[in-house]
Motif scaffolding. Structure first.
Motif, PDB file in Angstrom:
ATOM      1  N   ALA A   9       9.727  -6.090  10.684  1.00 15.25           N
ATOM      2  CA  ALA A   9      10.707  -6.745   9.365  1.00 15.25           C
ATOM      3  C   ALA A   9      11.000  -7.839   8.740  1.00 15.25           C
ATOM      4  CB  ALA A   9      12.310  -6.586  10.509  1.00 15.25           C
ATOM      5  N   ALA A  10      10.555  -8.641   8.974  1.00 11.90           N
ATOM      6  CA  ALA A  10      10.352  -9.945   7.950  1.00 11.90           C
ATOM      7  C   ALA A  10       9.797  -9.278   7.214  1.00 11.90           C
ATOM      8  CB  ALA A  10       9.747 -11.151   8.666  1.00 11.90           C
ATOM      9  N   PHE A  11       8.028  -8.701   7.490  1.00 13.06           N
ATOM     10  CA  PHE A  11       7.453  -8.345   6.148  1.00 13.06           C
ATOM     11  C   PHE A  11       8.170  -7.710   5.158  1.00 13.06           C
ATOM     12  CE2 PHE A  11       4.172  -5.142   4.239  1.00 13.06           C
ATOM     13  CZ  PHE A  11       3.771  -6.205   4.026  1.00 13.06           C
ATOM     14  N   LEU A  12       8.937  -6.464   5.853  1.00  8.78           N
ATOM     15  CA  LEU A  12       9.601  -5.125   5.179  1.00  8.78           C
ATOM     16  C   LEU A  12      10.680  -5.815   4.237  1.00  8.78           C
ATOM     17  CD1 LEU A  12       9.111  -2.699   7.880  1.00  8.78           C
ATOM     18  CD2 LEU A  12       8.237  -2.724   5.969  1.00  8.78           C
ATOM     19  N   ASN A  13      11.201  -6.755   5.141  1.00  6.57           N
ATOM     20  CA  ASN A  13      12.413  -7.371   3.823  1.00  6.57           C
ATOM     21  C   ASN A  13      11.461  -8.135   2.682  1.00  6.57           C
ATOM     22  OD1 ASN A  13      14.412  -7.129   5.689  1.00  6.57           O
ATOM     23  ND2 ASN A  13      14.130  -8.690   7.128  1.00  6.57           N
ATOM     24  N   SER A  14      10.876  -8.860   3.040  1.00  2.00           N
ATOM     25  CA  SER A  14       9.869  -9.315   1.570  1.00  2.00           C
ATOM     26  C   SER A  14       9.192  -8.678   1.294  1.00  2.00           C
ATOM     27  CB  SER A  14       9.081  -9.745   2.802  1.00  2.00           C
ATOM     28  OG  SER A  14       7.401  -9.925   2.812  1.00  2.00           O
ATOM     29  N   MET A  15       8.817  -7.395   0.976  1.00  2.00           N
ATOM     30  CA  MET A  15       9.008  -6.208  -0.031  1.00  2.00           C
ATOM     31  C   MET A  15      10.161  -5.889  -0.489  1.00  2.00           C
ATOM     32  SD  MET A  15       5.488  -6.161   0.787  1.00  2.00           S
ATOM     33  CE  MET A  15       5.719  -7.787   0.150  1.00  2.00           C
ATOM     34  N   LYS A  16      11.067  -5.809   0.476  1.00  2.00           N
ATOM     35  CA  LYS A  16      12.196  -5.146  -0.440  1.00  2.00           C
ATOM     36  C   LYS A  16      12.882  -6.810  -1.638  1.00  2.00           C
ATOM     37  CE  LYS A  16      17.364  -3.914   1.244  1.00  2.00           C
ATOM     38  NZ  LYS A  16      18.131  -4.475   2.077  1.00  2.00           N
ATOM     39  N   ALA A  17      12.726  -7.834  -1.248  1.00  2.00           N
ATOM     40  CA  ALA A  17      13.184  -8.550  -1.688  1.00  2.00           C
ATOM     41  C   ALA A  17      12.243  -9.105  -3.153  1.00  2.00           C
ATOM     42  CB  ALA A  17      12.841 -10.017  -0.939  1.00  2.00           C
ATOM     43  N   ASN A  40      16.951   0.406  -5.121  1.00  2.00           N
ATOM     44  CA  ASN A  40      15.390  -0.736  -5.013  1.00  2.00           C
ATOM     45  C   ASN A  40      14.386   0.865  -3.802  1.00  2.00           C
ATOM     46  OD1 ASN A  40      13.689  -2.263  -4.191  1.00  2.00           O
ATOM     47  ND2 ASN A  40      15.085  -3.275  -3.384  1.00  2.00           N
ATOM     48  N   PRO A  41      13.907   0.773  -4.994  1.00  2.00           N
ATOM     49  CA  PRO A  41      12.658   2.147  -4.424  1.00  2.00           C
ATOM     50  C   PRO A  41      11.946   1.412  -3.605  1.00  2.00           C
ATOM     51  CG  PRO A  41      11.996   1.542  -6.955  1.00  2.00           C
ATOM     52  CD  PRO A  41      13.459   0.906  -6.376  1.00  2.00           C
ATOM     53  N   TRP A  42      11.654   0.206  -2.994  1.00  2.00           N
ATOM     54  CA  TRP A  42      10.243  -0.670  -2.928  1.00  2.00           C
ATOM     55  C   TRP A  42      10.280   0.023  -0.765  1.00  2.00           C
ATOM     56  CZ3 TRP A  42      10.375  -1.396   2.686  1.00  2.00           C
ATOM     57  CH2 TRP A  42      11.473  -1.238   3.929  1.00  2.00           C
ATOM     58  N   HIS A  43      10.832   0.944  -0.569  1.00  2.00           N
ATOM     59  CA  HIS A  43      10.108   2.182   0.878  1.00  2.00           C
ATOM     60  C   HIS A  43       9.492   3.137  -0.025  1.00  2.00           C
ATOM     61  CE1 HIS A  43      13.716   4.784  -0.609  1.00  2.00           C
ATOM     62  NE2 HIS A  43      14.719   3.821  -0.744  1.00  2.00           N
ATOM     63  N   ILE A  44       9.885   3.408  -1.133  1.00  2.00           N
ATOM     64  CA  ILE A  44       8.549   4.251  -1.284  1.00  2.00           C
ATOM     65  C   ILE A  44       7.801   4.300  -1.534  1.00  2.00           C
ATOM     66  CG2 ILE A  44       8.480   6.112  -3.766  1.00  2.00           C
ATOM     67  CD1 ILE A  44      11.220   6.584  -2.932  1.00  2.00           C
ATOM     68  N   VAL A  45       6.954   2.894  -2.528  1.00  2.00           N
ATOM     69  CA  VAL A  45       5.960   2.525  -2.649  1.00  2.00           C
ATOM     70  C   VAL A  45       5.644   1.839  -1.490  1.00  2.00           C
ATOM     71  CG1 VAL A  45       4.929   0.664  -4.218  1.00  2.00           C
ATOM     72  CG2 VAL A  45       7.379   1.405  -5.188  1.00  2.00           C
TER      73      VAL A  45
END
Length: 248
Positions: A9-17, A40-45
């Motif tokens: 989750a920490a990695f995914l949160n860092s991508m979102k940020a 914020n389309p971070w999740h698509i990327v």
């Protein structure tokens, strides 16, 4: 026995940020103007980058993380949850032209296995009754819109190296696949394409589509964030590049 591939989750949160917070406009379509899904389309990327990096097992993890974010405030988000699921499927499908549909199928299957029943699609989303001439016309419009002043040169290259490639790109690629924007906007489509290209280590096309994202309205900060998210996800997945990833 191979070690299971895990994404924290920490990695995914860092991508979102990594994606700029000051985005005031909608990047996506068909939802509330203040929806975080549309800003914020971070999740698509991230999902496309994992898929293109041949890590389909990570795609459901990204989806579940984004879904948890959406549900965190305890409000009613049924329409947005459905849109989120559609965006994931559409981004993976569109990126199949880049990463290969064997990877897309694996990612879509992994996503389907965790998808709540009410968020699944059971009908074809595209208009299947359109004629080839109509698709060619709309594909040409979208191609020129995305490529801007470089469009004629790229189309000429595709037609020259193999006329069927030029036809396929215009009619099937841009007319059928990329031209469907009911759930995934043109800008989000560009971001998904960039993510797949970066994991695939194809610098010529990465440069094209980073430029195309700018033509679709991306700010420099947003495009840089998409590039960086794609790199970080691919790096975590074990991708090693033979070429430098182009800057914007």
């Amino acid at each position: 026995m191979a070690t299971p591939f895990r994404v924290s989750a920490a990695f995914l949160n860092s991508m979102k940020a990594l994606f700029p917070e000051n985005t005031s406009r909608q990047i996506g379509l068909n939802g509330p103007a203040d929806s975080p899904l549309l800003k914020n389309p971070w999740h698509i990327v991230a999902a496309v980058s994992f898929s293109a990096s041949n890590r389909p097992e990570a795609v459901p993890r990204v989806f579940e993380h984004a879904l948890e974010d959406l549900r965190r405030d305890g409000g009613e988000h049924k329409a947005e949850e459905k849109l989120l699921a559609q965006k994931f499927r559409e981004a993976l499908f569109k990126s199949g032209l880049i990463q290969g549909y064997s990877k897309t199928i694996n990612a879509l299957k992994a996503l389907h296995d965790v998808m709540p029943e009410e968020l699944r699609d059971t009908n074809i989303q595209r208009n299947t009754s359109r004629s080839l001439p109509d698709l060619e016309k709309s594909g040409d419009v979208l191609f020129k819109e995305m490529y801007g002043d470089t469009g004629n040169g790229v189309q000429s290259l595709l037609d020259t190296i193999y006329p069927d490639m030029g036809w396929f790109s215009k009619v099937i690629g841009y007319g059928v696949v990329y031209g469907h924007v009911e759930s995934l906007s043109g800008l989000e489509t560009s971001y998904a394409v960039v993510a797949a290209l970066i994991a695939s280590d194809t610098p010529l096309q990465i440069g094209w589509h980073l430029h195309n994202a700018r033509n679709q309205g991306s700010s420099m900060e947003e495009a840089r964030a998409v590039r960086q998210i794609s790199i970080e996800v691919a790096k975590l997945s074990g991708i090693q590049w033979r070429h430098d990833v182009p800057e914007i």
